[in-house]
Design a protein around this motif. Sequence first.
Motif, PDB file in Angstrom:
ATOM      1  N   LEU A  48      44.493  46.681  18.187  1.00 24.00           N
ATOM      2  CA  LEU A  48      44.046  45.322  18.478  1.00 24.00           C
ATOM      3  C   LEU A  48      42.560  45.323  18.799  1.00 24.00           C
ATOM      4  N   LEU A  49      41.932  44.191  18.538  1.00 26.60           N
ATOM      5  CA  LEU A  49      40.537  43.975  18.917  1.00 26.60           C
ATOM      6  C   LEU A  49      40.462  42.705  19.748  1.00 26.60           C
ATOM      7  N   VAL A  50      39.825  42.808  20.904  1.00 19.74           N
ATOM      8  CA  VAL A  50      39.586  41.662  21.777  1.00 19.74           C
ATOM      9  C   VAL A  50      38.132  41.240  21.621  1.00 19.74           C
ATOM     10  N   LYS A  51      37.919  39.935  21.449  1.00 20.52           N
ATOM     11  CA  LYS A  51      36.575  39.388  21.291  1.00 20.52           C
ATOM     12  C   LYS A  51      36.408  38.149  22.171  1.00 20.52           C
ATOM     13  N   TYR A  52      35.179  37.890  22.579  1.00 22.43           N
ATOM     14  CA  TYR A  52      34.771  36.565  23.026  1.00 22.43           C
ATOM     15  C   TYR A  52      33.843  35.993  21.966  1.00 22.43           C
ATOM     16  N   LEU A  53      33.983  34.698  21.697  1.00 21.65           N
ATOM     17  CA  LEU A  53      33.126  34.012  20.726  1.00 21.65           C
ATOM     18  C   LEU A  53      32.398  32.867  21.413  1.00 21.65           C
ATOM     19  N   PHE A  54      31.126  32.679  21.022  1.00 19.54           N
ATOM     20  CA  PHE A  54      30.257  31.646  21.583  1.00 19.54           C
ATOM     21  C   PHE A  54      29.559  30.955  20.417  1.00 19.54           C
ATOM     22  N   THR A  55      29.778  29.659  20.234  1.00 18.68           N
ATOM     23  CA  THR A  55      29.266  29.004  19.029  1.00 18.68           C
ATOM     24  C   THR A  55      28.289  27.882  19.357  1.00 18.68           C
ATOM     25  N   SER A  56      27.196  27.849  18.594  1.00 19.94           N
ATOM     26  CA  SER A  56      26.263  26.723  18.657  1.00 19.94           C
ATOM     27  C   SER A  56      26.305  25.913  17.364  1.00 19.94           C
ATOM     28  N   GLU A  57      26.920  26.480  16.318  1.00 17.69           N
ATOM     29  CA  GLU A  57      27.117  25.811  15.033  1.00 17.69           C
ATOM     30  C   GLU A  57      28.518  26.149  14.540  1.00 17.69           C
ATOM     31  N   ASP A 206      51.868  41.051  20.944  1.00 17.28           N
ATOM     32  CA  ASP A 206      52.372  40.214  22.034  1.00 17.28           C
ATOM     33  C   ASP A 206      51.241  39.952  23.010  1.00 17.28           C
ATOM     34  N   LEU A 207      51.294  38.780  23.648  1.00  9.72           N
ATOM     35  CA  LEU A 207      50.240  38.398  24.578  1.00  9.72           C
ATOM     36  C   LEU A 207      50.852  37.615  25.722  1.00  9.72           C
ATOM     37  N   TRP A 208      50.488  38.020  26.952  1.00  2.43           N
ATOM     38  CA  TRP A 208      50.968  37.354  28.154  1.00  2.43           C
ATOM     39  C   TRP A 208      49.791  36.935  29.027  1.00  2.43           C
ATOM     40  N   LEU A 209      50.005  35.925  29.839  1.00  4.40           N
ATOM     41  CA  LEU A 209      49.065  35.493  30.870  1.00  4.40           C
ATOM     42  C   LEU A 209      49.756  35.638  32.216  1.00  4.40           C
ATOM     43  N   ILE A 225      44.096  44.843  28.926  1.00 10.01           N
ATOM     44  CA  ILE A 225      44.115  43.924  30.066  1.00 10.01           C
ATOM     45  C   ILE A 225      42.757  43.232  30.102  1.00 10.01           C
ATOM     46  N   ILE A 226      42.781  41.911  30.023  1.00  6.67           N
ATOM     47  CA  ILE A 226      41.556  41.108  29.917  1.00  6.67           C
ATOM     48  C   ILE A 226      41.494  40.150  31.105  1.00  6.67           C
ATOM     49  N   PRO A 227      40.689  40.447  32.111  1.00  5.72           N
ATOM     50  CA  PRO A 227      40.576  39.511  33.241  1.00  5.72           C
ATOM     51  C   PRO A 227      39.815  38.249  32.830  1.00  5.72           C
ATOM     52  N   LEU A 228      40.459  37.110  32.992  1.00  2.60           N
ATOM     53  CA  LEU A 228      39.782  35.833  32.769  1.00  2.60           C
ATOM     54  C   LEU A 228      39.111  35.343  34.038  1.00  2.60           C
ATOM     55  N   VAL A 229      39.744  35.626  35.174  1.00  2.00           N
ATOM     56  CA  VAL A 229      39.208  35.295  36.491  1.00  2.00           C
ATOM     57  C   VAL A 229      39.474  36.496  37.390  1.00  2.00           C
ATOM     58  N   GLY A 230      38.493  36.897  38.199  1.00  2.00           N
ATOM     59  CA  GLY A 230      38.716  37.981  39.134  1.00  2.00           C
ATOM     60  C   GLY A 230      38.642  39.345  38.479  1.00  2.00           C
ATOM     61  N   SER A 231      39.337  40.311  39.086  1.00  2.00           N
ATOM     62  CA  SER A 231      39.233  41.684  38.619  1.00  2.00           C
ATOM     63  C   SER A 231      40.564  42.399  38.783  1.00  2.00           C
ATOM     64  N   PRO A 257      42.916  39.053  44.652  1.00  2.00           N
ATOM     65  CA  PRO A 257      43.568  37.770  44.914  1.00  2.00           C
ATOM     66  C   PRO A 257      43.013  36.672  44.005  1.00  2.00           C
ATOM     67  N   GLY A 258      43.923  35.920  43.378  1.00  2.00           N
ATOM     68  CA  GLY A 258      43.523  34.819  42.514  1.00  2.00           C
ATOM     69  C   GLY A 258      43.162  35.216  41.101  1.00  2.00           C
ATOM     70  N   ALA A 259      43.213  36.512  40.781  1.00  2.00           N
ATOM     71  CA  ALA A 259      42.847  36.942  39.427  1.00  2.00           C
ATOM     72  C   ALA A 259      43.876  36.457  38.414  1.00  2.00           C
ATOM     73  N   ARG A 260      43.391  36.142  37.226  1.00  2.00           N
ATOM     74  CA  ARG A 260      44.266  35.765  36.107  1.00  2.00           C
ATOM     75  C   ARG A 260      43.930  36.673  34.931  1.00  2.00           C
ATOM     76  N   LEU A 261      44.957  37.279  34.377  1.00  4.89           N
ATOM     77  CA  LEU A 261      44.784  38.342  33.396  1.00  4.89           C
ATOM     78  C   LEU A 261      45.551  38.039  32.122  1.00  4.89           C
ATOM     79  N   LEU A 262      44.988  38.462  30.987  1.00  2.00           N
ATOM     80  CA  LEU A 262      45.723  38.523  29.737  1.00  2.00           C
ATOM     81  C   LEU A 262      46.155  39.962  29.493  1.00  2.00           C
ATOM     82  N   PHE A 263      47.393  40.135  29.030  1.00  2.00           N
ATOM     83  CA  PHE A 263      47.937  41.438  28.667  1.00  2.00           C
ATOM     84  C   PHE A 263      48.318  41.374  27.189  1.00  2.00           C
ATOM     85  N   ALA A 264      47.767  42.290  26.386  1.00  4.97           N
ATOM     86  CA  ALA A 264      48.021  42.280  24.955  1.00  4.97           C
ATOM     87  C   ALA A 264      48.507  43.645  24.492  1.00  4.97           C
TER      88      ALA A 264
END
Length: 268
Positions: A48-57, A206-209, A225-231, A257-264
């Motif tokens: 698997l490959l995890v990416k973040y994307l940021f678009t201006s166009e 498979d992907l979980w939050l 494991i991809i932290p969206l919030v926290g660590s 505390p309060g972290a939200r994670l993706l598991f893939a």
Amino acid sequence: MRQSAQLLSAKQVIKPWGRRDLPAPFELSGGSSIGEIWFEHERAPLDLLVKYLFTSEKLSIQVHPSDELGAEKGLPSGKEECWLVLHAEPGAALGIGTREPLTSDQLRAAALDGSLEQLMDWKPVSRGDFYYIPAGTVHAIGAGVTLVEIQQNADITYRLFDYGRPRELHLDEGLEAAAAGPYPDDLGGKVNFAVDQQLVAGPKFDLWLGSSWPAEGLSSELAHIIPLVGSVSAEGVSAKAGECLVCAPRVPLEVAPGARLLFAQARK
């Protein structure tokens, strides 16, 4: 494949549709227009490959092949992916599927004369929108979007239309791969980030939050494991929002505390 936890290397990828002002917690490593951040293993490619994307166009209107078509072309796999929108500017949209079914000849003509842009199903988006993109889906990401993408680790993109940018198109390959038609509504939805849930159940991964390992469905495959919030920390290796680590499933985690994670996890 089992191994100790490892923080993946973050690779910033320059794109003509990228941004020069990345949102927190990301920072530019130079003055270029960054469209993607890839998380890569230092020794060998992962399934698997995890990416973040940021678009201006808008990105090109494109399509990815299936595993079967990829094998016919001598490729290691096809490419299926999913998107979770983290931020969207007013008016931002994702093009997913076409509003009506198109034959191969109709798709070719629309790509050549530029009318494909108007034939796409442009879906207005906001934070929490989620879409699974099967191989063969004609798609495009619009401007003003920040999202996290989980995909089969194959750099295979067939551009059908690119708004006149001077980049290579792959019309013949794209027409062979494409199944141009409306997107199935049950493959998308709205995610409540506070609720633990499974976002993808196969066929390629498979992907979980959540804030801890999912109770069911994990295999023995290496997990992202991809932290969206926290660590989070595993076996002494820590990752914070904007980073990604891999480890064997079910290893003990220390979650802030309060972290939200993706598991893939990839499916074999």
